[in-house]
Design an enzyme around this catalytic site. Structure first.
Site, mmCIF file in Angstrom:
data_model
loop_
_atom_site.group_PDB
_atom_site.id
_atom_site.type_symbol
_atom_site.label_atom_id
_atom_site.label_comp_id
_atom_site.label_asym_id
_atom_site.label_seq_id
_atom_site.Cartn_x
_atom_site.Cartn_y
_atom_site.Cartn_z
ATOM 1 N N ASP A 48 1.815 5.318 -0.461
ATOM 2 C CA ASP A 48 1.253 6.445 0.332
ATOM 3 C C ASP A 48 0.705 7.613 -0.688
ATOM 4 O O ASP A 48 1.221 7.344 -1.821
ATOM 5 C CB ASP A 48 2.145 7.166 1.329
ATOM 6 N N ARG B 244 0.848 -1.231 0.162
ATOM 7 C CA ARG B 244 0.120 0.176 -0.024
ATOM 8 C C ARG B 244 1.048 1.267 -0.102
ATOM 9 O O ARG B 244 1.523 1.517 0.914
ATOM 10 C CB ARG B 244 -0.883 -0.101 1.299
ATOM 11 N N ARG C 39 11.200 6.306 2.790
ATOM 12 C CA ARG C 39 11.529 7.876 2.659
ATOM 13 C C ARG C 39 12.356 8.234 4.011
ATOM 14 O O ARG C 39 13.069 9.286 3.789
ATOM 15 C CB ARG C 39 10.091 8.383 2.716
#
Length: 262
Positions: free
Chosen positions: A51, A49, A196
């Protein structure tokens, strides 16, 4: 019948992968088209999934239908109805035990940085911009501390719902292609914002703000508050997902398109 699809999308047009009631998502956009083709309600499972603002060239989904449909219905048929920001790269019928998420053995991401004096105009939504020159050699030296199974709590978002912070990183490297710097990482799974946060950490080293050894201390600290800010989602791509060879899923160039396949 059960099918698996390879999906590519521009995440800048969506508020993430997961279906939600108040904003556009990749999942609901895809499910609406697949449901129309199948003439029944389709709900898909995905490998990872992503973002808001995160892209994919190698997302994989699986779903079941009652009845039969040819593979071209999920490729040619779906792509004529999907928005330009989403496409089906391949389709394959799979065994009933296949699950896009739980059958996956590894995920691979690429984080792409435009390391230029002026901000990019073309492809701006698909790149993270860093004006200060990045020392790729120093970033690669910092990468050596990540591979293997470790506690990555320092790179875990506060909102992460995972029961454990342990993950196994198979490889992590940094390469320069002209003005582009690419972070390439593969692991069995990732914590929320993990890629990230790692990218932001490596960029701190690349800018010369932190020494290489600082990364080792950061990992051992297991404290998110000691790590730098989360890097922008713009440059992040889910590029590949590994499955057991027995499923015989297609393997296409992982991209993005302006980078070498491997």
């Amino acid at each position: 019948m059960k099918f698996a699809l390879g999906i590519e999308y521009d995440g800048s047009h969506f508020f993430g992968w997961q279906r939600q009631s108040h904003a556009a998502s990749v999942q609901q956009t895809l499910e609406a088209v697949l449901s129309k083709i199948a003439d029944q309600n389709i709900q898909v499972n995905c490998a990872g999934r992503t973002d808001t603002g995160v892209h994919a060239t190698g997302q994989v989904v699986s779903f079941e239908i009652d009845g039969e449909r040819p593979l071209k219905a999920w490729t040619m048929g779906a792509n004529t109805q999907l928005p330009n920001s989403v496409c089906v790269r391949w389709a394959q019928q799979v065994d009933s035990d296949f699950h896009a998420r739980f059958s996956a053995t590894a995920r691979r991401y690429r984080y792409i940085i435009a390391n230029t004096h002026a901000r990019p105009g073309i492809l701006a939504s698909g790149l993270t911009w860093c004006r200060k020159p990045l020392d790729v050699e120093a970033m690669n030296q910092a990468c050596q501390y990540f591979p293997g199974e470790q506690n990555f709590a320092s790179f875990q978002a506060a909102s992460c719902q995972s029961k454990t912070s342990f993950r196994y990183i198979e490889h992590l490297s940094v390469e320069r292609y002209g003005d582009y710097v690419v972070i390439d990482i593969k692991a069995n799974a990732f914590l929320h914002h993990m890629v990230r946060n790692i990218a932001g950490t490596l960029m701190e080293v690349g800018r010369g703000r932190k020494p290489v050894e600082w990364v080792k201390d950061l990992i051992l600290a297991k404290d998110r508050t000691q790590a730098p800010a989360t890097a922008s989602p713009k440059g992040l791509y889910l590029v590949d997902v590994d499955y057991p060879q027995s499923y015989e899923l297609p393997k296409l160039p992982i991209g993005p398109i302006f980078l070498p396949a491997e």
